[in-house]
Design an enzyme around this catalytic site. Structure first.
Site, mmCIF file in Angstrom:
data_model
loop_
_atom_site.group_PDB
_atom_site.id
_atom_site.type_symbol
_atom_site.label_atom_id
_atom_site.label_comp_id
_atom_site.label_asym_id
_atom_site.label_seq_id
_atom_site.Cartn_x
_atom_site.Cartn_y
_atom_site.Cartn_z
ATOM 1 C CG ASP A 46 -1.836 1.196 1.274
ATOM 2 O OD1 ASP A 46 -2.975 1.049 0.797
ATOM 3 O OD2 ASP A 46 -1.437 2.274 1.743
ATOM 4 C CE1 TYR A 51 0.661 7.865 2.266
ATOM 5 C CE2 TYR A 51 1.131 5.564 1.832
ATOM 6 C CZ TYR A 51 0.303 6.540 2.341
ATOM 7 O OH TYR A 51 -0.876 6.167 2.941
ATOM 8 C CE LYS A 76 -3.666 4.764 0.523
ATOM 9 N NZ LYS A 76 -2.249 4.581 0.865
ATOM 10 C CG HIS A 109 -4.435 9.846 -0.038
ATOM 11 N ND1 HIS A 109 -3.098 9.667 -0.271
ATOM 12 C CD2 HIS A 109 -4.608 9.518 1.266
ATOM 13 C CE1 HIS A 109 -2.504 9.266 0.842
ATOM 14 N NE2 HIS A 109 -3.401 9.162 1.784
#
Ligand SMILES: NC(=O)c1ccc[n+]([C@@H]2O[C@H](COP(=O)([O-])OP(=O)(O)OC[C@H]3O[C@@H](n4cnc5c(N)ncnc54)[C@H](OP(=O)(O)O)[C@@H]3O)[C@@H](O)[C@H]2O)c1
Length: 287
Positions: A46, A51, A76, A109
């Site tokens: 994930d 990120y 996402k 997200h």
């Protein structure tokens, strides 16, 4: 050890346990963590555009030698790409950074901004075969219902914060009633509230010779929730995966249920201050 799978509402199968890579922005560390996770036995990763480690995740997958179809990859789209046009580019950017031909699951997200325009782009990418399943994250039941009604493709997943301090029973029940699966983010509340030293969780763990982390993950799995614990330590990755050889009793489940505070450990997504923090900083890019 076999990780059980759940079937999403479009028929796609997804491992119920995966590995999260939030807060590992260093690409070397992220690549090593994903390589270690795959070696430990995880087959679902994930990540997210925000990120900033999609490249590292992709490289670790490629170098693992594990056939692509055996690994379930979730990413996402960030709010700074929440328009129809920007979302189309955002999806392609994620694919390119990951070095993949397709994503297994792609999520909006956050529930802010032009979620409908962005969702339309996800829908088209889904139909074009670039994404096997599409869903959302951090949506409350009303927002989820609204999106469902606006869309020709039903979301398969809502990824939300769930941990012993914030158990989200009504949100989980609502999603289940709509045939939408739920993933718990921050299953350990990132250790907040001294989770790993909680007396109740320790007492339950002692009965099964399991750690607090294992008890928490088992509690979520028994609620039918997908889990994506994060650790950069391989011994903890293995510990977190070792939760398929015991079952919590109804009494244990009730003891954990009693720990719920009903309060998020991170943010109330409905608070205008949170919305400003998460979404306000993206407005320059969107205008
Ligand atoms: N959709 C969203 O908005 C959203 C938000 C947050 C997170 N997520 C996803 O959910 C995943 C998990 O959430 P999270 O990373 O925020 O928090 P988390 O999994 O609740 O907690 C991670 C923390 O727990 C530690 N830890 C992990 N296993 C442990 C164990 N067995 N014993 C003791 N400590 C342990 C880790 O330390 P070490 O790494 O040092 O081992 C890390 O500090 C993320 O990685 C991300 O993929 C999504």
């Amino acid at each position: 050890m076999t990780i059980p799978k759940i079937t999403l509402n479009n028929g796609v199968e997804m491992p119920q346990m995966g590995f999260g890579v939030f807060q590992v922005p260093d690409l070397t560390e992220a690549k090593q963590a994903v390589a270690d996770a795959l070696q430990t036995g995880y087959r679902m990763i994930d990540t997210a555009a925000s990120y900033q480690n999609e490249e590292a995740v992709g490289q670790a997958i490629k170098e693992s030698g594990i056939p692509r179809e055996e690994i379930f990859v979730t990413s996402k789209l960030w709010v700074s790409d929440f328009t129809y046009e920007r979302a189309k580019k955002g999806i392609d950017a994620s694919l390119e950074k990951l070095g993949l031909d397709y994503l297994d699951l792609y999520l909006l997200h956050q529930p802010y901004g032009d979620t409908y325009g962005a969702w339309q782009a996800l829908t088209e990418a889904y139909r074009a075969g670039k994404i096997r399943a599409i869903g959302v994250s951090n949506f409350y039941p009303d927002q989820l219902k609204n999106l469902e009604l606006m869309s020709s493709v039903k979301p398969v997943m809502n990824q939300i914060e769930i941990n012993p301090w914030y158990q989200e029973e009504p949100a989980v029940a609502f999603a289940k009633g709509e045939s939408i699966a739920v993933t718990a983010w921050a299953p350990f509340a990132e250790g907040k509230g001294d989770l790993f030293n909680n007396a109740t969780l320790k007492e339950i763990g002692a009965k099964y010779n399991k750690s607090v982390g294992q008890v928490v993950l088992r509690w979520l799995l028994q609620r039918g929730i997908v889990v994506i614990p994060k650790s950069v330590h391989q011994n903890r990755m293995a510990e977190n995966l070792d939760v398929f050889d015991f079952t919590l009793s109804d009494a244990d489940m009730a003891m954990i249920r009693a720990l719920d505070t009903g309060v998020s450990q991170f943010f109330d997504h409905r608070d205008p201050v949170t919305i400003e923090q998460i979404f306000g900083s993206s407005l320059n890019q969107l205008r």
